[in-house]
Write an enzyme that holds these catalytic residues in place. Sequence first.
Site, PDB file in Angstrom:
ATOM      1  N   LYS A  13      34.617  47.932  23.008  1.00  0.00           N
ATOM      2  CA  LYS A  13      34.471  47.499  21.611  1.00  0.00           C
ATOM      3  C   LYS A  13      33.049  47.000  21.323  1.00  0.00           C
ATOM      4  CE  LYS A  13      37.837  44.429  21.854  1.00  0.00           C
ATOM      5  NZ  LYS A  13      38.299  44.578  23.250  1.00  0.00           N
ATOM      6  N   ARG A  87      43.485  39.260  17.366  1.00  0.00           N
ATOM      7  CA  ARG A  87      44.084  39.546  18.669  1.00  0.00           C
ATOM      8  C   ARG A  87      45.561  39.181  18.693  1.00  0.00           C
ATOM      9  NH1 ARG A  87      39.016  38.996  21.917  1.00  0.00           N
ATOM     10  NH2 ARG A  87      39.401  39.590  24.056  1.00  0.00           N
ATOM     11  N   ARG A 126      31.048  45.109  35.458  1.00  0.00           N
ATOM     12  CA  ARG A 126      30.312  44.669  34.272  1.00  0.00           C
ATOM     13  C   ARG A 126      29.525  43.387  34.551  1.00  0.00           C
ATOM     14  NH1 ARG A 126      32.878  44.927  28.371  1.00  0.00           N
ATOM     15  NH2 ARG A 126      33.547  42.807  28.452  1.00  0.00           N
ATOM     16  N   ARG A 161      30.662  37.322  34.305  1.00  0.00           N
ATOM     17  CA  ARG A 161      31.348  36.291  33.537  1.00  0.00           C
ATOM     18  C   ARG A 161      32.525  35.736  34.327  1.00  0.00           C
ATOM     19  NH1 ARG A 161      32.223  39.259  27.878  1.00  0.00           N
ATOM     20  NH2 ARG A 161      34.307  38.478  28.268  1.00  0.00           N
ATOM     21  N   ARG A 172      43.968  38.867  31.553  1.00  0.00           N
ATOM     22  CA  ARG A 172      43.555  39.288  30.207  1.00  0.00           C
ATOM     23  C   ARG A 172      44.287  40.563  29.787  1.00  0.00           C
ATOM     24  NH1 ARG A 172      37.360  39.644  30.695  1.00  0.00           N
ATOM     25  NH2 ARG A 172      37.336  40.231  28.498  1.00  0.00           N
TER      26      ARG A 172
HETATM   27  P1  AMP Z   1      36.010  38.873  24.598  1.00  0.00           P
HETATM   28  O1  AMP Z   1      34.566  38.753  24.914  1.00  0.00           O
HETATM   29  O2  AMP Z   1      36.283  39.413  23.224  1.00  0.00           O
HETATM   30  O3  AMP Z   1      36.795  39.594  25.660  1.00  0.00           O
HETATM   31  O4  AMP Z   1      36.595  37.367  24.560  1.00  0.00           O
HETATM   32  C1  AMP Z   1      36.497  36.511  25.670  1.00  0.00           C
HETATM   33  C2  AMP Z   1      37.548  35.437  25.589  1.00  0.00           C
HETATM   34  O5  AMP Z   1      37.392  34.666  24.392  1.00  0.00           O
HETATM   35  C3  AMP Z   1      38.983  35.950  25.535  1.00  0.00           C
HETATM   36  O6  AMP Z   1      39.515  36.246  26.825  1.00  0.00           O
HETATM   37  C4  AMP Z   1      39.686  34.770  24.872  1.00  0.00           C
HETATM   38  O7  AMP Z   1      39.877  33.696  25.770  1.00  0.00           O
HETATM   39  C5  AMP Z   1      38.662  34.317  23.842  1.00  0.00           C
HETATM   40  N1  AMP Z   1      38.832  35.014  22.545  1.00  0.00           N
HETATM   41  C6  AMP Z   1      37.963  35.886  21.961  1.00  0.00           C
HETATM   42  N2  AMP Z   1      38.436  36.327  20.785  1.00  0.00           N
HETATM   43  C7  AMP Z   1      39.644  35.732  20.619  1.00  0.00           C
HETATM   44  C8  AMP Z   1      40.651  35.801  19.618  1.00  0.00           C
HETATM   45  N3  AMP Z   1      40.512  36.578  18.528  1.00  0.00           N
HETATM   46  N4  AMP Z   1      41.767  35.049  19.792  1.00  0.00           N
HETATM   47  C9  AMP Z   1      41.930  34.251  20.858  1.00  0.00           C
HETATM   48  N5  AMP Z   1      41.041  34.154  21.854  1.00  0.00           N
HETATM   49  C10 AMP Z   1      39.894  34.880  21.741  1.00  0.00           C
END
Ligand code: AMP
Length: 218
Positions: A13, A87, A126, A161, A172
Site C-alpha cells: 500500500k 482498518r 523489509r 521495525r 498483524r
Molecule cells: P502500518 O504501517 O499501516 O502497518 O501500521 C503500523 C501499526 O500502526 C499497525 O500494526 C497498528 O498497530 C497501527 N495502526 C495503523 N493504522 C491503524 C488503524 N487504521 N487502526 C488501528 N491501528 C492502526
Amino acid sequence: MRIILLGAPGAGKGTVAKRLTAYDGSIQISTGDMLRSEVQQDTPLGIKALKFMVGGNLVPDELILEIIGKRFELDPPKGFLLDGFPRTIPQATALDAMFARLGIQLDLVANLVVPEAVILDRLSNRRTCSNTKCQEIYNLKSTPPGPNNTCLKCGAMVIQRADETVEAVTRRLQVYRQMTEPLIEYYTRTGQLLVVDDKATEAVAATIIRGVNTHACI
Ligand code: AMP
C-alpha cells in the site's frame, strides 16, 4: 484522486501510494506513519499507541479517528491516498460520516491482493529509514539500503521495525484477517471496491489510475 488503499500488511500500500502521489500530487495519508511520528516525539497519543503497535495489534478506533479527524477537518486535502485506514468496520462507518459532513466524494477503494507467502517474504526482508520525516522503505533482496544500512535518500540509519519481527508479523496478519478483511465485503456492498491483483508496483498503480478514470468499481 481520492482513494482508499486496502490490503494486508506488506501488500504494498505504501509503495503504491508513493507512486500515485508522483502521478497527480495527491497526498499519501498513512496512519501508520502518523502514529510512528507521534511515538518518536513521545506525545501522549504516541505513548498510548506504542503498546498496541509493538505487539502487532490495532490501536483503538477512538485514537485513530482523532488523528484522521484532525487531519481532514483542519486541512482537507484535495486528493488523497488513504494508506492503512480504515482498518475496522467502525473506522469505515466513521469515515463515511466524515466524508458526508465534509462533502468529500471517494473515487474508489483499491484492494491490493497479494499471496500470503509473498507477504511474509516481503515483510521479513523489509527495512525502513529511521528518520520519521523520510521513512523510505527498502527490501534486502530487491531494493537494498546504502552502505552500512544507511538511507539512500537522507543518510539516516535504516532499521527493522519492531512490528516486523516474525511474531509481530504473524499477529498483524491474524488481526488483518479478523478486523480488516470484513471491509472487503463492506466496500463491495457500497459498490466502491476495485480488486487489484497485479504484481509490479507500476502495474498496480496503472490499474488504479485506469479504475479512477473509468469509474471501474464492481
Ligand atoms: P502500518 O504501517 O499501516 O502497518 O501500521 C503500523 C501499526 O500502526 C499497525 O500494526 C497498528 O498497530 C497501527 N495502526 C495503523 N493504522 C491503524 C488503524 N487504521 N487502526 C488501528 N491501528 C492502526
